[in-house]
Design a protein around this motif. Structure first.
Motif, PDB file in Angstrom:
ATOM      1  N   ILE A  53       0.736  -1.227  -0.012  1.00 16.53           N
ATOM      2  CA  ILE A  53      -0.075   0.006  -0.023  1.00 16.53           C
ATOM      3  C   ILE A  53       0.871   1.072  -0.158  1.00 16.53           C
ATOM      4  N   LEU A  54       0.644   2.114  -0.947  1.00 22.20           N
ATOM      5  CA  LEU A  54       1.202   3.278  -1.069  1.00 22.20           C
ATOM      6  C   LEU A  54       0.302   4.440  -0.694  1.00 22.20           C
ATOM      7  N   SER A  55       0.593   4.771   0.696  1.00 16.15           N
ATOM      8  CA  SER A  55      -0.600   6.094   1.077  1.00 16.15           C
ATOM      9  C   SER A  55       0.082   7.449   0.831  1.00 16.15           C
ATOM     10  N   ILE A  56      -0.805   8.122  -0.061  1.00 15.44           N
ATOM     11  CA  ILE A  56      -0.481   9.752  -0.146  1.00 15.44           C
ATOM     12  C   ILE A  56      -1.619  10.406   0.753  1.00 15.44           C
ATOM     13  N   PRO A  57      -1.480  10.634   1.930  1.00 14.95           N
ATOM     14  CA  PRO A  57      -2.660  11.181   2.733  1.00 14.95           C
ATOM     15  C   PRO A  57      -2.787  12.636   2.319  1.00 14.95           C
ATOM     16  N   ASP A  58      -4.067  12.943   2.244  1.00 17.25           N
ATOM     17  CA  ASP A  58      -4.545  14.344   1.938  1.00 17.25           C
ATOM     18  C   ASP A  58      -4.118  15.312   3.310  1.00 17.25           C
ATOM     19  N   ILE A  59      -3.969  16.533   2.730  1.00 17.80           N
ATOM     20  CA  ILE A  59      -3.586  17.314   4.165  1.00 17.80           C
ATOM     21  C   ILE A  59      -4.591  17.241   5.134  1.00 17.80           C
ATOM     22  N   SER A  60      -5.768  17.048   4.985  1.00 22.91           N
ATOM     23  CA  SER A  60      -6.905  16.764   5.976  1.00 22.91           C
ATOM     24  C   SER A  60      -6.807  15.474   6.689  1.00 22.91           C
ATOM     25  N   HIS A  61      -6.126  14.664   6.461  1.00 17.85           N
ATOM     26  CA  HIS A  61      -6.167  13.222   6.934  1.00 17.85           C
ATOM     27  C   HIS A  61      -5.266  13.177   8.248  1.00 17.85           C
ATOM     28  N   THR A  62      -6.224  12.841   9.348  1.00 18.90           N
ATOM     29  CA  THR A  62      -5.404  12.430  10.822  1.00 18.90           C
ATOM     30  C   THR A  62      -6.069  11.190  11.105  1.00 18.90           C
ATOM     31  N   THR A  90       5.034  11.313   3.641  1.00 18.32           N
ATOM     32  CA  THR A  90       4.961  12.195   4.774  1.00 18.32           C
ATOM     33  C   THR A  90       5.284  13.529   4.501  1.00 18.32           C
ATOM     34  N   SER A  91       4.668  14.110   3.416  1.00 16.61           N
ATOM     35  CA  SER A  91       5.331  15.510   2.888  1.00 16.61           C
ATOM     36  C   SER A  91       4.390  16.569   3.821  1.00 16.61           C
ATOM     37  N   THR A  92       3.179  16.310   4.665  1.00 20.51           N
ATOM     38  CA  THR A  92       2.713  17.201   5.327  1.00 20.51           C
ATOM     39  C   THR A  92       2.645  16.609   6.852  1.00 20.51           C
ATOM     40  N   VAL A  93       2.369  17.885   7.638  1.00 19.98           N
ATOM     41  CA  VAL A  93       2.379  17.653   9.006  1.00 19.98           C
ATOM     42  C   VAL A  93       1.642  16.584   9.264  1.00 19.98           C
ATOM     43  N   ASN A  94       0.173  16.617   8.785  1.00 20.07           N
ATOM     44  CA  ASN A  94      -0.852  15.581   9.273  1.00 20.07           C
ATOM     45  C   ASN A  94      -0.117  14.136   8.807  1.00 20.07           C
ATOM     46  N   ALA A  95       0.433  13.970   7.577  1.00 21.33           N
ATOM     47  CA  ALA A  95       0.794  12.755   7.143  1.00 21.33           C
ATOM     48  C   ALA A  95       1.768  12.205   8.432  1.00 21.33           C
ATOM     49  N   LYS A  96       2.935  13.034   8.725  1.00 17.81           N
ATOM     50  CA  LYS A  96       3.782  12.955   9.547  1.00 17.81           C
ATOM     51  C   LYS A  96       3.214  12.329  10.938  1.00 17.81           C
ATOM     52  N   ILE A  97       2.127  12.833  11.254  1.00 17.58           N
ATOM     53  CA  ILE A  97       1.605  12.575  12.535  1.00 17.58           C
ATOM     54  C   ILE A  97       0.898  11.072  12.372  1.00 17.58           C
ATOM     55  N   GLN A 112       5.305  -4.176   7.543  1.00 17.02           N
ATOM     56  CA  GLN A 112       6.413  -3.184   7.628  1.00 17.02           C
ATOM     57  C   GLN A 112       5.675  -1.904   7.148  1.00 17.02           C
ATOM     58  N   ILE A 113       5.789  -0.736   8.186  1.00 18.90           N
ATOM     59  CA  ILE A 113       5.310   0.633   7.925  1.00 18.90           C
ATOM     60  C   ILE A 113       6.473   1.347   7.688  1.00 18.90           C
ATOM     61  N   THR A 114       6.686   2.227   6.516  1.00 11.44           N
ATOM     62  CA  THR A 114       7.699   3.026   6.191  1.00 11.44           C
ATOM     63  C   THR A 114       7.217   4.494   5.987  1.00 11.44           C
ATOM     64  N   GLY A 115       7.548   5.364   6.495  1.00  9.55           N
ATOM     65  CA  GLY A 115       7.220   6.871   6.024  1.00  9.55           C
ATOM     66  C   GLY A 115       8.365   7.312   5.504  1.00  9.55           C
ATOM     67  N   SER A 116       8.085   8.580   4.461  1.00  8.45           N
ATOM     68  CA  SER A 116       9.306   9.259   3.920  1.00  8.45           C
ATOM     69  C   SER A 116       8.711  10.420   3.066  1.00  8.45           C
ATOM     70  N   GLU A 117       9.429  11.513   3.350  1.00  7.27           N
ATOM     71  CA  GLU A 117       9.071  12.679   2.344  1.00  7.27           C
ATOM     72  C   GLU A 117       9.345  12.595   0.894  1.00  7.27           C
ATOM     73  N   SER A 118       9.827  11.441   0.435  1.00  6.46           N
ATOM     74  CA  SER A 118      10.587  11.019  -0.874  1.00  6.46           C
ATOM     75  C   SER A 118       9.581  10.187  -1.556  1.00  6.46           C
ATOM     76  N   ILE A 119       8.932  10.506  -2.401  1.00  3.85           N
ATOM     77  CA  ILE A 119       8.248   9.451  -3.296  1.00  3.85           C
ATOM     78  C   ILE A 119       9.123   8.408  -3.929  1.00  3.85           C
ATOM     79  N   GLU A 120      10.435   8.685  -4.317  1.00  7.61           N
ATOM     80  CA  GLU A 120      11.260   7.948  -4.926  1.00  7.61           C
ATOM     81  C   GLU A 120      11.799   6.917  -3.735  1.00  7.61           C
ATOM     82  N   ASN A 121      11.732   7.306  -2.616  1.00  7.65           N
ATOM     83  CA  ASN A 121      12.391   6.391  -1.581  1.00  7.65           C
ATOM     84  C   ASN A 121      11.346   5.332  -1.301  1.00  7.65           C
ATOM     85  N   LEU A 122       9.950   5.625  -1.566  1.00  8.15           N
ATOM     86  CA  LEU A 122       9.073   4.704  -1.246  1.00  8.15           C
ATOM     87  C   LEU A 122       8.924   3.925  -2.420  1.00  8.15           C
TER      88      LEU A 122
END
Length: 141
Positions: A53-62, A90-97, A112-122
């Motif tokens: 699963i590649l999750s790209i959370p909207d800015i509103s996601h919590t 994890t390119s937004t504050v809410n996605a990081k949270i 496994q759960i992996t967070g990254s600000e880089s889509i390339e890394n994901l």
């Protein structure tokens, strides 16, 4: 008002490329919404053997802490259906949270759960988890 949302059906945005289920979550997730999300994602991936699963959370996601614990439980069940990992952009504050809440959830089982600000890394992580450089490959390769 919160009471008005109880009768409103949950909506999830998924699309599949190769063996990657893209998830575009938005809004606040509660434990009930997480269960419905996991059912919807299983339905989306039902014909895949090994997938991520590649999750790209909207800015509103919590997500609430109880929903994060529920998601960890549900992710363990998804692994029984071929899911190898949850990759979160994890390119937004809410996605990081969101990613941090899943890391902090009590359950250590599951995938496994992996967070990254880089889509390339994901994308590279997806290739690693699925064991194929053809997954999310560059055009022309």
């Amino acid at each position: 008002m919160a009471g008005n949302n109880k009768s409103k059906p949950e909506k999830y945005r998924f699309f599949v490329k190769d063996n990657v289920v893209f998830d575009i979550p938005s809004d606040v997730y509660s434990p009930r919404q997480v269960d419905k999300w996991s059912q919807a994602i299983l339905k989306t991936a039902r014909e895949l053997d090994d997938w991520v699963i590649l999750s790209i959370p909207d800015i509103s996601h919590t997500i609430t802490q109880s929903a994060a614990r529920q998601m960890k439980t549900d992710l363990a069940r998804l692994s029984e259906h071929g899911c190898k990992g949850l990759l979160i952009l994890t390119s937004t504050v809410n996605a990081k949270i969101f990613a941090h809440a899943l890391d902090d959830a009590d359950d250590t089982d599951g995938l496994q759960i992996t967070g990254s600000e880089s889509i390339e890394n994901l994308c590279q992580k997806a290739q690693q988890l699925l064991g194929s450089p053809a997954v999310l490959n560059f055009i022309g390769e």
